[in-house]
Design a protein around this motif. Structure first.
Motif, mmCIF file in Angstrom:
data_model
loop_
_atom_site.group_PDB
_atom_site.id
_atom_site.type_symbol
_atom_site.label_atom_id
_atom_site.label_comp_id
_atom_site.label_asym_id
_atom_site.label_seq_id
_atom_site.Cartn_x
_atom_site.Cartn_y
_atom_site.Cartn_z
ATOM 1 N N UNK A 15 0.827 -1.202 0.000
ATOM 2 C CA UNK A 15 0.000 0.000 0.000
ATOM 3 C C UNK A 15 0.864 1.256 0.000
ATOM 4 N N UNK A 16 0.415 2.258 -0.732
ATOM 5 C CA UNK A 16 0.983 3.599 -0.654
ATOM 6 C C UNK A 16 -0.134 4.486 -0.126
ATOM 7 N N UNK A 17 -0.021 4.913 1.128
ATOM 8 C CA UNK A 17 -1.091 5.652 1.771
ATOM 9 C C UNK A 17 -0.699 7.108 1.990
ATOM 10 N N UNK A 18 -1.719 7.913 2.287
ATOM 11 C CA UNK A 18 -1.477 9.295 2.671
ATOM 12 C C UNK A 18 -1.378 10.261 1.524
ATOM 13 N N UNK A 19 -2.031 9.978 0.406
ATOM 14 C CA UNK A 19 -2.017 10.899 -0.718
ATOM 15 C C UNK A 19 -2.058 10.149 -2.033
ATOM 16 N N UNK A 20 -2.304 10.875 -3.082
ATOM 17 C CA UNK A 20 -2.420 10.289 -4.411
ATOM 18 C C UNK A 20 -1.046 10.133 -5.041
ATOM 19 N N UNK A 21 -0.714 8.932 -5.536
ATOM 20 C CA UNK A 21 0.600 8.689 -6.110
ATOM 21 C C UNK A 21 0.806 9.438 -7.415
ATOM 22 N N UNK A 22 -0.275 9.991 -7.974
ATOM 23 C CA UNK A 22 -0.116 10.713 -9.239
ATOM 24 C C UNK A 22 0.159 12.193 -9.008
ATOM 25 N N UNK A 23 -0.209 12.730 -7.849
ATOM 26 C CA UNK A 23 -0.055 14.167 -7.652
ATOM 27 C C UNK A 23 0.932 14.506 -6.535
ATOM 28 N N UNK A 43 -5.936 5.628 -6.101
ATOM 29 C CA UNK A 43 -7.108 6.173 -5.437
ATOM 30 C C UNK A 43 -8.098 6.736 -6.453
ATOM 31 N N UNK A 44 -9.372 6.753 -6.090
ATOM 32 C CA UNK A 44 -10.400 7.275 -6.980
ATOM 33 C C UNK A 44 -10.279 8.760 -7.257
ATOM 34 N N UNK A 45 -9.437 9.464 -6.479
ATOM 35 C CA UNK A 45 -9.211 10.886 -6.710
ATOM 36 C C UNK A 45 -7.945 11.121 -7.520
ATOM 37 N N UNK A 46 -7.407 10.046 -8.107
ATOM 38 C CA UNK A 46 -6.179 10.165 -8.892
ATOM 39 C C UNK A 46 -6.446 10.838 -10.228
ATOM 40 N N UNK A 47 -5.382 11.358 -10.819
ATOM 41 C CA UNK A 47 -5.424 11.930 -12.152
ATOM 42 C C UNK A 47 -4.768 10.928 -13.094
ATOM 43 N N UNK A 48 -5.525 10.184 -13.880
ATOM 44 C CA UNK A 48 -4.962 9.099 -14.690
ATOM 45 C C UNK A 48 -3.835 9.536 -15.605
ATOM 46 N N UNK A 49 -3.957 10.725 -16.203
ATOM 47 C CA UNK A 49 -2.925 11.154 -17.149
ATOM 48 C C UNK A 49 -1.561 11.293 -16.476
ATOM 49 N N UNK A 50 -1.546 11.846 -15.259
ATOM 50 C CA UNK A 50 -0.284 11.998 -14.547
ATOM 51 C C UNK A 50 0.333 10.638 -14.239
ATOM 52 N N UNK A 51 -0.490 9.685 -13.820
ATOM 53 C CA UNK A 51 0.014 8.359 -13.492
ATOM 54 C C UNK A 51 0.514 7.638 -14.742
ATOM 55 N N UNK A 52 -0.199 7.792 -15.839
ATOM 56 C CA UNK A 52 0.226 7.189 -17.105
ATOM 57 C C UNK A 52 1.556 7.777 -17.555
ATOM 58 N N UNK A 100 3.888 8.849 -15.595
ATOM 59 C CA UNK A 100 4.925 8.264 -14.752
ATOM 60 C C UNK A 100 5.287 6.862 -15.224
ATOM 61 N N UNK A 101 4.272 6.053 -15.506
ATOM 62 C CA UNK A 101 4.510 4.674 -15.932
ATOM 63 C C UNK A 101 5.055 4.594 -17.355
ATOM 64 N N UNK A 102 5.011 5.714 -18.075
ATOM 65 C CA UNK A 102 5.559 5.764 -19.427
ATOM 66 C C UNK A 102 7.012 6.213 -19.434
ATOM 67 N N UNK A 103 7.556 6.501 -18.261
ATOM 68 C CA UNK A 103 8.932 6.979 -18.172
ATOM 69 C C UNK A 103 9.906 5.907 -18.655
ATOM 70 N N UNK A 104 11.042 6.309 -19.201
ATOM 71 C CA UNK A 104 12.000 5.354 -19.770
ATOM 72 C C UNK A 104 12.431 4.245 -18.811
ATOM 73 N N UNK A 105 12.590 4.561 -17.519
ATOM 74 C CA UNK A 105 13.097 3.543 -16.596
ATOM 75 C C UNK A 105 12.098 2.428 -16.321
ATOM 76 N N UNK A 106 10.824 2.609 -16.732
ATOM 77 C CA UNK A 106 9.843 1.531 -16.567
ATOM 78 C C UNK A 106 9.574 0.791 -17.878
ATOM 79 N N UNK A 107 10.060 1.311 -18.972
ATOM 80 C CA UNK A 107 9.681 0.742 -20.265
ATOM 81 C C UNK A 107 10.254 -0.647 -20.495
ATOM 82 N N UNK A 108 11.355 -0.978 -19.863
ATOM 83 C CA UNK A 108 11.895 -2.326 -20.002
ATOM 84 C C UNK A 108 11.425 -3.236 -18.863
#
Length: 412
Positions: free
Chosen positions: A73-81, A108-117, A119-127
């Motif tokens: 779990x990552x608690x205490x705020x939205x991982x996208x913002x 979380x349901x209050x997340x911003x999908x574009x910001x999270x996407x 992050x997951x599109x960053x080069x260090x996650x692509x492999x």
């Protein structure tokens, strides 16, 4: 000469990863549970849950029901913002400690999908990660209401979805279903729609845990686990053509306060960032502001038994609540509580190590943008951010000390 062997670091490549998004109260947990239920017995899966508040509830319940699935779990705020660091650490630990063959991420349901996407599109996650279709859950009941339908945050989840799972649509008429499809098409013409038919396996219609997606709906979901994400693929192309600067936004100011008042011969304690889950002295309560919302949560010793009916009445009487979640030891046994303004569900669960309760309320007046010199983009962003919240009646700040005393009065 003695030879020394050097242990090489494990390099993870192409771990299938599925992002399951949806607005607050859409029903993401139900879909997550269905995905976990179809996990092949010989596969190792991992689940990353982002809780908006500081008290992990979903993770505790899933951990007790899913012994063969690693959960973090990552608690205490939205991982996208917030800073990207919590997301990177959580994923890295899941991969290195549990070596999963598939990763599910539930923001979380209050997340911003574009910001999270992004992050997951960053080069260090692509492999390391092989991003599969982004699955977004949409509640038909929520969509019927203007305050959701015209809210930019609600729309954002649809815009950045590969697959849209529509649930709770039984009460929609044929014309409303057609209007819903047209509304979706304007936001995302390429998204695949799954009408998630449900099967009731209990006579208790208020028990959401006894509502399962139909076999055909689960089969469609399973197929999406192996389809690459077009949304993330497009974002990765953007990242290559237009390299993004590191995006870091300030974490919300915490207003959690220590409580010195002794209640029922116990003082509530407050958790600081250095405390682990097992370090917390119970009973414990926090409250803080995030965005335009107020959050509060309680953890109580397992031997505190609360009056079930009175607890529900007390929770529903809280001012302008937006979400109530918990797993609580009551006079009716251990109950899971999941309340949204659109549905009130409770179900029995196995005994837990402690009782946990968390609420999200809208209490503060929305700030008006009176600065004539502000740029138009800033005005537009503020308007989008507060569109949903401005439709909710604002109330005075809540007295948390009084809430503590009222809650403790419910302990048998």
């Amino acid at each position: 000469m003695m030879s020394v062997s050097v242990k090489k670091p494990i390099i993870f490549q192409n771990i299938p990863c599925t992002l399951v998004t949806g607005f607050l109260g859409a029903g993401k947990t139900t879909v997550i549970n269905q995905l976990l239920a179809i996990k092949p017995a010989d596969e190792r899966w991992a689940l990353l849950i982002n809780e908006f508040g500081r008290i992990g509830i979903d993770g505790a319940l899933l951990a007790s029901a899913q012994d063969n699935i690693a959960i973090r779990e990552v608690s205490g705020g939205c991982i996208c913002c917030t800073s990207q660091l919590p997301l990177q650490i959580a994923i890295s630990r899941l991969l290195s400690e549990h070596h999963p063959q598939r990763l599910l991420i539930e923001p979380t349901g209050l997340a911003h999908p574009r910001e999270l996407i992004m992050q997951l599109s960053a080069p260090h996650w692509q492999t390391a990660l092989n991003m599969q279709a982004v699955i977004t859950v949409l509640s038909g009941v929520q969509w019927q209401q203007d305050k959701y339908r015209h809210h930019d945050g609600f729309q954002a989840h649809v815009r950045d979805a590969d697959v849209l799972v529509i649930n709770r649509y039984a009460q929609l008429s044929d014309s409303e279903k057609q209007a819903l499809q047209q509304w979706i098409a304007k936001l995302n013409a390429q998204v695949k729609i799954i009408w998630a038919a449900s099967e009731q396996i209990s006579h208790d219609t208020n028990d959401s845990s006894n509502i399962l997606l139909s076999e055909s709906s689960v089969s469609e979901l399973k197929t999406q686990l192996t389809k690459p994400s077009q949304v993330i693929s497009k974002q990765r192309t953007v990242n290559i053509v237009h390299p993004q600067k590191s995006i870091t936004s300030l974490q919300p100011q915490s207003n959690a306060l220590s409580i010195s008042t002794t209640l029922s011969s116990n003082a509530f304690t407050n958790k600081d960032d250095s405390q682990t889950d097992t370090d917390i002295e119970l009973p414990y309560r926090y409250h803080e502001k995030q965005q335009e919302l107020q959050l509060a949560g309680w953890r109580l010793p397992a031997h505190y038994i609360l009056k079930a009916d009175e607890l529900q009445s007390w929770l529903l009487a809280l001012p302008n609540w937006q979400r109530i979640k918990g797993v609580v030891h009551t006079s009716d046994g251990w109950l899971q509580i999941n309340f949204t303004p659109d549905s009130l569900t409770t179900s029995t669960v196995s005994a837990q190590v402690d009782s946990r309760l968390e609420i999200i309320l809208q209490l503060e007046a929305n700030a008006n943008n009176d600065n004539d010199t502000a740029v138009e983009s800033d005005r537009s962003e503020e308007k989008d951010r507060t569109a949903f919240l401005s439709s909710i009646e604002t109330l005075p700040s809540i007295d948390w000390d009084t809430c503590d005393r009222e809650l403790m009065a419910l302990v048998i």
